[in-house]
Design a protein around this motif. Sequence first.
Motif, PDB file in Angstrom:
ATOM      1  N   ALA A   1       0.705  -1.201  -0.132  1.00 39.64           N
ATOM      2  CA  ALA A   1      -0.070  -0.024  -0.129  1.00 39.64           C
ATOM      3  C   ALA A   1       0.928   1.265  -0.131  1.00 39.64           C
ATOM      4  O   ALA A   1       0.433   2.216  -0.518  1.00 39.64           O
ATOM      5  CB  ALA A   1      -0.768   0.030   1.270  1.00 39.64           C
ATOM      6  N   ASP A   2       2.107   1.278   0.555  1.00 39.19           N
ATOM      7  CA  ASP A   2       3.020   2.174   0.519  1.00 39.19           C
ATOM      8  C   ASP A   2       4.460   2.025   0.063  1.00 39.19           C
ATOM      9  O   ASP A   2       4.907   2.021  -1.095  1.00 39.19           O
ATOM     10  CB  ASP A   2       3.264   2.991   1.972  1.00 39.19           C
ATOM     11  CG  ASP A   2       4.138   3.942   2.240  1.00 39.19           C
ATOM     12  OD1 ASP A   2       4.174   4.674   1.008  1.00 39.19           O
ATOM     13  OD2 ASP A   2       4.242   4.446   3.313  1.00 39.19           O
ATOM     14  N   VAL A   3       5.295   1.271   1.267  1.00 40.39           N
ATOM     15  CA  VAL A   3       6.423   0.474   0.775  1.00 40.39           C
ATOM     16  C   VAL A   3       6.591  -0.052  -0.400  1.00 40.39           C
ATOM     17  O   VAL A   3       5.645  -1.413  -0.068  1.00 40.39           O
ATOM     18  CB  VAL A   3       7.323   0.124   2.116  1.00 40.39           C
ATOM     19  CG1 VAL A   3       8.580  -0.210   1.977  1.00 40.39           C
ATOM     20  CG2 VAL A   3       7.420   1.659   3.193  1.00 40.39           C
ATOM     21  N   ASP A   4       7.295  -0.303  -1.244  1.00 39.07           N
ATOM     22  CA  ASP A   4       7.359  -1.252  -2.425  1.00 39.07           C
ATOM     23  C   ASP A   4       8.827  -1.786  -2.469  1.00 39.07           C
ATOM     24  O   ASP A   4       9.775  -1.471  -1.844  1.00 39.07           O
ATOM     25  CB  ASP A   4       6.661  -0.683  -3.492  1.00 39.07           C
ATOM     26  CG  ASP A   4       7.240   0.653  -4.291  1.00 39.07           C
ATOM     27  OD1 ASP A   4       8.344   0.814  -3.730  1.00 39.07           O
ATOM     28  OD2 ASP A   4       6.527   1.108  -4.943  1.00 39.07           O
ATOM     29  N   PHE A   5       9.119  -2.607  -3.715  1.00 40.61           N
ATOM     30  CA  PHE A   5      10.233  -2.853  -4.102  1.00 40.61           C
ATOM     31  C   PHE A   5      11.281  -1.837  -4.226  1.00 40.61           C
ATOM     32  O   PHE A   5      12.385  -1.860  -4.112  1.00 40.61           O
ATOM     33  CB  PHE A   5      10.145  -3.745  -5.330  1.00 40.61           C
ATOM     34  CG  PHE A   5       9.585  -5.264  -4.813  1.00 40.61           C
ATOM     35  CD1 PHE A   5      10.471  -6.175  -4.431  1.00 40.61           C
ATOM     36  CD2 PHE A   5       8.175  -5.422  -5.289  1.00 40.61           C
ATOM     37  CE1 PHE A   5       9.813  -7.432  -3.956  1.00 40.61           C
ATOM     38  CE2 PHE A   5       7.688  -6.771  -5.007  1.00 40.61           C
ATOM     39  CZ  PHE A   5       8.322  -7.819  -4.559  1.00 40.61           C
TER      40      PHE A   5
END
Length: 208
Positions: free
Chosen positions: A160-164
Amino acid sequence: GMKAGIVLNPSQQVDVIRPYLDWVDLVVLIMPSKMIYSVMDDLDRRMEEKGDVKFIVCAAADYAETKTPEGIDRQERLMKTAEKYGIRVVGPNCIGVIDNRSRVDTTFVDTGVPFSSFGEPSGITFISQSGALASTILMEGAGRVVPVLYNKFISIGNMADVDFVDLLSYFEKDDSTRVIGIYMEGCSNGKELQAVLRLGFLVQVDDL
Protein backbone atom coordinates in the motif's frame (compact mmCIF):
# COMPACT_ATOMS: atom_id res chain seq x y z
CA GLY A 1 16.99 4.77 16.56
CA MET A 2 13.74 3.23 17.66
CA LYS A 3 12.71 4.23 21.17
CA ALA A 4 9.50 2.25 21.56
CA GLY A 5 6.89 0.32 19.65
CA ILE A 6 3.28 -0.67 20.21
CA VAL A 7 1.80 -3.99 19.12
CA LEU A 8 -1.99 -4.10 18.84
CA ASN A 9 -3.65 -7.51 19.12
CA PRO A 10 -7.28 -8.73 19.02
CA SER A 11 -7.69 -8.64 22.81
CA GLN A 12 -7.19 -4.89 22.95
CA GLN A 13 -9.86 -2.30 22.28
CA VAL A 14 -9.86 1.27 21.02
CA ASP A 15 -7.93 4.19 22.49
CA VAL A 16 -4.77 2.19 23.18
CA ILE A 17 -2.31 4.20 21.09
CA ARG A 18 -3.06 7.74 22.22
CA PRO A 19 -2.62 7.23 26.00
CA TYR A 20 0.78 5.51 25.66
CA LEU A 21 3.17 7.93 27.36
CA ASP A 22 6.55 7.05 25.83
CA TRP A 23 7.80 8.25 22.48
CA VAL A 24 6.77 5.71 19.81
CA ASP A 25 8.44 5.26 16.41
CA LEU A 26 6.72 2.07 15.27
CA VAL A 27 3.18 0.68 15.51
CA VAL A 28 2.55 -2.97 14.57
CA LEU A 29 -1.04 -3.83 13.69
CA ILE A 30 -2.09 -7.47 14.11
CA MET A 31 -5.71 -6.92 15.15
CA PRO A 32 -8.74 -7.89 13.02
CA SER A 33 -9.00 -5.61 10.01
CA LYS A 34 -12.49 -4.43 10.99
CA MET A 35 -10.86 -2.52 13.88
CA ILE A 36 -8.80 -0.36 11.53
CA TYR A 37 -11.28 2.53 11.62
CA SER A 38 -11.21 3.01 15.39
CA VAL A 39 -7.47 2.36 15.58
CA MET A 40 -6.70 4.96 12.92
CA ASP A 41 -9.04 7.45 14.62
CA ASP A 42 -7.04 6.87 17.79
CA LEU A 43 -3.76 7.28 15.92
CA ASP A 44 -5.06 10.54 14.45
CA ARG A 45 -5.58 11.86 17.97
CA ARG A 46 -2.10 10.76 19.06
CA MET A 47 -0.44 12.35 16.05
CA GLU A 48 -2.22 15.63 16.74
CA GLU A 49 -0.86 15.57 20.30
CA LYS A 50 2.60 14.00 19.89
CA GLY A 51 3.36 13.56 16.19
CA ASP A 52 5.82 10.79 17.00
CA VAL A 53 4.91 7.66 14.98
CA LYS A 54 7.09 7.20 11.88
CA PHE A 55 6.27 3.66 10.76
CA ILE A 56 3.37 1.21 10.70
CA VAL A 57 3.74 -2.51 10.02
CA CYS A 58 0.27 -3.90 9.25
CA ALA A 59 0.54 -7.68 9.50
CA ALA A 60 -3.22 -8.20 9.42
CA ALA A 61 -4.96 -9.47 6.28
CA ASP A 62 -8.41 -8.83 4.78
CA TYR A 63 -7.56 -5.55 3.11
CA ALA A 64 -7.31 -4.66 -0.60
CA GLU A 65 -5.92 -8.10 -1.49
CA THR A 66 -9.49 -9.39 -1.10
CA LYS A 67 -10.59 -7.17 -4.03
CA THR A 68 -13.81 -6.49 -2.14
CA PRO A 69 -15.23 -3.01 -1.51
CA GLU A 70 -14.89 -3.61 2.24
CA GLY A 71 -11.24 -4.65 2.02
CA ILE A 72 -10.34 -1.80 -0.30
CA ASP A 73 -12.06 0.69 2.02
CA ARG A 74 -10.15 -0.62 5.04
CA GLN A 75 -6.84 -0.18 3.24
CA GLU A 76 -7.81 3.33 2.17
CA ARG A 77 -8.61 4.19 5.79
CA LEU A 78 -5.21 2.93 6.90
CA MET A 79 -3.45 5.02 4.26
CA LYS A 80 -5.54 8.15 4.90
CA THR A 81 -3.96 8.66 8.33
CA ALA A 82 -0.52 7.47 7.18
CA GLU A 83 -0.40 9.91 4.27
CA LYS A 84 -1.75 12.77 6.39
CA TYR A 85 1.15 12.51 8.84
CA GLY A 86 3.89 11.14 6.58
CA ILE A 87 3.91 7.71 8.24
CA ARG A 88 5.47 4.94 6.11
CA VAL A 89 3.49 1.70 5.96
CA VAL A 90 4.71 -1.87 5.39
CA GLY A 91 1.81 -4.12 4.33
CA PRO A 92 -1.01 -4.79 4.92
CA ASN A 93 -1.22 -8.57 4.53
CA CYS A 94 2.41 -9.29 5.42
CA ILE A 95 4.37 -11.01 8.19
CA GLY A 96 6.44 -7.94 8.99
CA VAL A 97 10.05 -6.86 9.23
CA ILE A 98 13.24 -8.30 10.71
CA ASP A 99 16.50 -6.40 11.25
CA ASN A 100 18.90 -8.80 12.94
CA ARG A 101 21.55 -6.15 13.48
CA SER A 102 19.33 -3.88 15.55
CA ARG A 103 17.33 -6.87 16.93
CA VAL A 104 13.98 -5.62 15.63
CA ASP A 105 11.52 -8.40 14.73
CA THR A 106 7.84 -7.64 14.11
CA THR A 107 7.02 -11.05 12.64
CA PHE A 108 5.09 -13.88 14.24
CA VAL A 109 7.32 -16.63 12.76
CA ASP A 110 8.77 -19.03 15.35
CA THR A 111 11.59 -21.03 13.77
CA GLY A 112 12.02 -23.12 16.92
CA VAL A 113 15.75 -22.38 16.87
CA PRO A 114 17.25 -20.32 19.72
CA PHE A 115 18.55 -16.97 18.50
CA SER A 116 21.93 -17.73 20.11
CA SER A 117 22.37 -20.67 17.69
CA PHE A 118 22.56 -18.44 14.62
CA GLY A 119 25.82 -16.60 15.18
CA GLU A 120 26.39 -13.28 13.47
CA PRO A 121 23.95 -11.97 10.84
CA SER A 122 24.87 -12.74 7.24
CA GLY A 123 25.00 -10.15 4.48
CA ILE A 124 21.82 -11.54 2.90
CA THR A 125 18.75 -9.31 2.78
CA PHE A 126 15.49 -10.73 1.46
CA ILE A 127 12.29 -9.00 0.28
CA SER A 128 9.15 -11.07 -0.24
CA GLN A 129 5.73 -10.09 -1.52
CA SER A 130 4.31 -13.35 -0.17
CA GLY A 131 4.01 -13.82 3.56
CA ALA A 132 3.65 -17.60 3.23
CA LEU A 133 6.83 -17.90 1.18
CA ALA A 134 8.65 -15.52 3.55
CA SER A 135 7.77 -17.79 6.48
CA THR A 136 8.96 -20.84 4.56
CA ILE A 137 12.30 -19.20 3.70
CA LEU A 138 12.88 -18.21 7.34
CA MET A 139 12.08 -21.74 8.53
CA GLU A 140 14.26 -23.35 5.85
CA GLY A 141 17.20 -21.11 6.70
CA ALA A 142 16.85 -21.85 10.41
CA GLY A 143 16.74 -25.60 9.77
CA ARG A 144 20.14 -25.81 8.08
CA VAL A 145 23.14 -27.43 9.78
CA VAL A 146 24.56 -23.93 10.10
CA PRO A 147 21.43 -21.76 10.53
CA VAL A 148 21.13 -18.73 8.25
CA LEU A 149 20.58 -15.45 10.06
CA TYR A 150 19.42 -12.94 7.50
CA ASN A 151 20.77 -9.42 7.65
CA LYS A 152 17.31 -7.97 7.08
CA PHE A 153 14.07 -9.65 6.03
CA ILE A 154 10.98 -7.81 4.84
CA SER A 155 7.55 -9.11 3.87
CA ILE A 156 5.71 -6.31 2.06
CA GLY A 157 2.31 -7.85 1.23
CA ASN A 158 -0.07 -5.45 -0.52
CA MET A 159 2.53 -2.68 -0.88
CA ALA A 160 0.00 0.00 0.00
CA ASP A 161 3.01 2.26 0.54
CA VAL A 162 6.52 0.77 0.86
CA ASP A 163 7.36 -1.26 -2.26
CA PHE A 164 10.29 -2.94 -4.01
CA VAL A 165 11.65 0.34 -5.38
CA ASP A 166 11.71 1.94 -1.91
CA LEU A 167 13.47 -1.03 -0.35
CA LEU A 168 15.99 -1.62 -3.13
CA SER A 169 16.90 2.07 -3.11
CA TYR A 170 17.54 1.80 0.62
CA PHE A 171 19.44 -1.50 0.62
CA GLU A 172 21.74 -0.44 -2.21
CA LYS A 173 23.15 2.07 0.29
CA ASP A 174 23.13 -0.32 3.25
CA ASP A 175 26.72 -1.33 4.04
CA SER A 176 25.64 -4.50 5.84
CA THR A 177 23.72 -5.83 2.79
CA ARG A 178 25.90 -7.81 0.36
CA VAL A 179 23.18 -9.83 -1.42
CA ILE A 180 19.52 -8.94 -2.04
CA GLY A 181 17.00 -11.70 -2.70
CA ILE A 182 13.52 -10.93 -4.03
CA TYR A 183 10.30 -12.87 -4.40
CA MET A 184 7.93 -10.80 -6.54
CA GLU A 185 4.38 -11.53 -7.63
CA GLY A 186 3.73 -8.21 -9.36
CA CYS A 187 4.94 -4.66 -9.72
CA SER A 188 2.98 -1.59 -10.84
CA ASN A 189 6.03 0.65 -11.40
CA GLY A 190 8.18 -1.52 -13.64
CA LYS A 191 10.23 1.29 -15.19
CA GLU A 192 11.22 2.64 -11.78
CA LEU A 193 12.12 -0.87 -10.65
CA GLN A 194 14.24 -1.40 -13.75
CA ALA A 195 16.05 1.87 -13.13
CA VAL A 196 16.85 1.12 -9.49
CA LEU A 197 18.01 -2.42 -10.35
CA ARG A 198 20.30 -1.05 -13.05
CA LEU A 199 21.72 1.51 -10.63
CA GLY A 200 22.31 -1.15 -8.01
CA PHE A 201 24.17 -3.32 -10.51
CA LEU A 202 26.41 -0.41 -11.54
CA VAL A 203 27.17 0.44 -7.92
CA GLN A 204 28.16 -3.16 -7.18
CA VAL A 205 30.40 -3.38 -10.26
CA ASP A 206 32.04 -0.06 -9.36
CA ASP A 207 32.78 -1.40 -5.88
CA LEU A 208 34.70 -4.43 -7.18
